[in-house]
Design a protein around this motif. Structure first.
Motif, short mmCIF file in Angstrom:
data_model
loop_
_atom_site.label_atom_id
_atom_site.label_comp_id
_atom_site.label_asym_id
_atom_site.label_seq_id
_atom_site.Cartn_x
_atom_site.Cartn_y
_atom_site.Cartn_z
N ASP A 1 49.67 39.77 38.14
CA ASP A 1 48.83 40.97 38.20
C ASP A 1 49.23 41.75 39.45
OD1 ASP A 1 46.80 42.89 38.54
OD2 ASP A 1 45.37 41.64 37.45
N LEU A 2 49.86 42.88 39.24
CA LEU A 2 50.40 43.66 40.37
C LEU A 2 49.32 44.29 41.22
CD1 LEU A 2 53.43 45.43 38.63
CD2 LEU A 2 53.35 43.21 39.76
N ASN A 3 48.09 44.39 40.70
CA ASN A 3 47.01 45.03 41.44
C ASN A 3 46.31 44.07 42.39
OD1 ASN A 3 47.24 47.66 40.26
ND2 ASN A 3 46.37 46.80 38.38
N ASN B 1 46.36 36.25 43.08
CA ASN B 1 47.00 35.77 41.87
C ASN B 1 46.94 34.25 41.78
OD1 ASN B 1 48.79 37.60 39.90
ND2 ASN B 1 48.68 38.64 41.89
N VAL C 1 50.92 42.41 45.36
CA VAL C 1 52.13 41.98 44.66
C VAL C 1 53.00 43.18 44.30
CG1 VAL C 1 52.98 40.86 42.56
CG2 VAL C 1 51.05 39.88 43.80
N LYS C 2 52.40 44.35 44.10
CA LYS C 2 53.19 45.53 43.71
C LYS C 2 54.17 45.94 44.81
CE LYS C 2 49.37 48.63 44.96
NZ LYS C 2 48.38 49.58 44.39
N LYS D 1 58.48 37.98 43.91
CA LYS D 1 57.60 37.73 42.77
C LYS D 1 57.93 36.38 42.13
CE LYS D 1 56.92 42.62 41.64
NZ LYS D 1 57.28 43.70 40.69
#
Length: 320
Positions: free
Chosen positions: A101-103, A109, A154-155, A162
């Motif tokens: 989940d990039l947000n 995560n 993570v974005k 990643k």
């Protein structure tokens, strides 16, 4: 359901047992996975190899319950595929494609994963999580070299970062079976080495079974057993040493200042050789020093070549 057992006399239990597994996609003329059967013993490093489209990812997707088989059966960690929740509780998975989940931050995560697996109760902040969770996060992130990035979104991560985070997440619940689908893709050399060093420790301490797919054949050299797929079918199965011995042969590489004299001598003595461009002499079970003693021409180059798993792999696919 109980864990399947290995053949009598091996003294090993099977952590994975696959029987007549088939997957045919709708509208396809051929099976993506074509009736394969194999077993993986407890604590083994098992490598599933093959070219793109061979059926590796389809197989690993079925065994991790993300894809339903057309027919056949499989038991993973003592649980039938027909009980996907039980299978998932026993396995850890590093997918070929990112599933983060990039947000969220990296730690969020991991925390979500741990909570979904029922490892720890939900807490809104890292500092409120149980100490066991916090120590585990620090330990794994340090091994992969991302401990300073665990609280960043993570974005903002690169592809390699990643991948490291996915590895941390998959190891959090200390799975009995760890599925690694191209796990080191995108990692630098130092991170690849650190990961494999850690996995060796995990296997030694917990007898965890590791099921690997990879295009880095050097990673499969240390496997207990390998299985090579082509067009959905098993074409070779066995230990790397056995596969190499069956398909390739150790040979001697020599050269001489007077290459014509060496060529004539080898021909006259009926010594098999290939010139490409140095002289390659198959040992065919002979000792290298015995073969060298039979050559009178002064040599300028002498070395023994033991073929790699990659050499055997290429021969398997060429034959297939």
């Amino acid at each position: 359901m109980t864990v399947a057992t290995a053949p009598a006399g091996t003294g090993l239990r099977d952590t994975i047992t696959v029987t007549d597994l088939v997957k045919r996609y709708k509208g396809a003329e051929l099976n993506a996975v074509d009736g394969i059967s194999f077993s993986v013993h407890e604590g083994e490093l098992f490598a599933l190899l093959g070219p793109n489209g061979a059926g590796k990812t389809t197989t690993i997707s079925i065994l991790t319950t993300t894809l339903a088989p057309t027919s056949g059966t499989a038991i993973i960690g003592g649980h039938d595929l027909r009980d996907p929740s039980a299978v998932r509780s026993a396995v850890g998975i590093i997918f070929q494609k990112p599933s983060l989940d990039l947000n969220l931050t990296a730690e969020e995560n991991v925390r979500l994963h741990a909570i979904l697996y029922g490892l720890f109760p939900y807490r809104p902040f890292f500092a409120l999580m149980p100490i066991g969770y916090r120590e585990r996060v620090r330990e794994l992130s340090a091994i992969l070299g991302i401990e300073k990035e665990m609280f960043k979104p993570v974005k903002t991560f690169s592809g390699g970062m990643k991948r490291k985070l996915e590895i941390v997440r998959s190891l959090m619940h200390r799975p009995r079976v760890l599925f690694l689908d191209e796990p080191t893709s995108g990692l630098d050399a130092a991170s690849r080495r650190a990961l494999w060093d850690y996995l060796r420790e995990v296997r030694a301490e917990t007898k965890a079974t590791v099921f690997l797919t990879t295009h880095y054949l050097d990673e499969a050299e240390d496997a207990d057993r390998i299985c090579i797929l082509d067009k959905g079918a098993i074409v070779v199965e066995g230990s790397p040493a056995r596969v190499k011995a069956d398909l390739t042969h150790e040979y001697l590489v020599v050269d001489a200042a007077d290459r014509d004299a060496l060529r004539n001598e080898l021909t006259a003595k009926d010594i098999t050789f290939k010139e490409s461009p140095l002289f390659e002499l198959p040992l065919e079970g002979r000792a290298a020093h015995a073969l060298l003693r039979s050559i009178d021409t002064p040599l300028t180059t002498v070395c023994t070549v033991a073929p790699s798993l990659e050499d055997a792999y290429i021969k398997v696919l060429a034959r297939s």
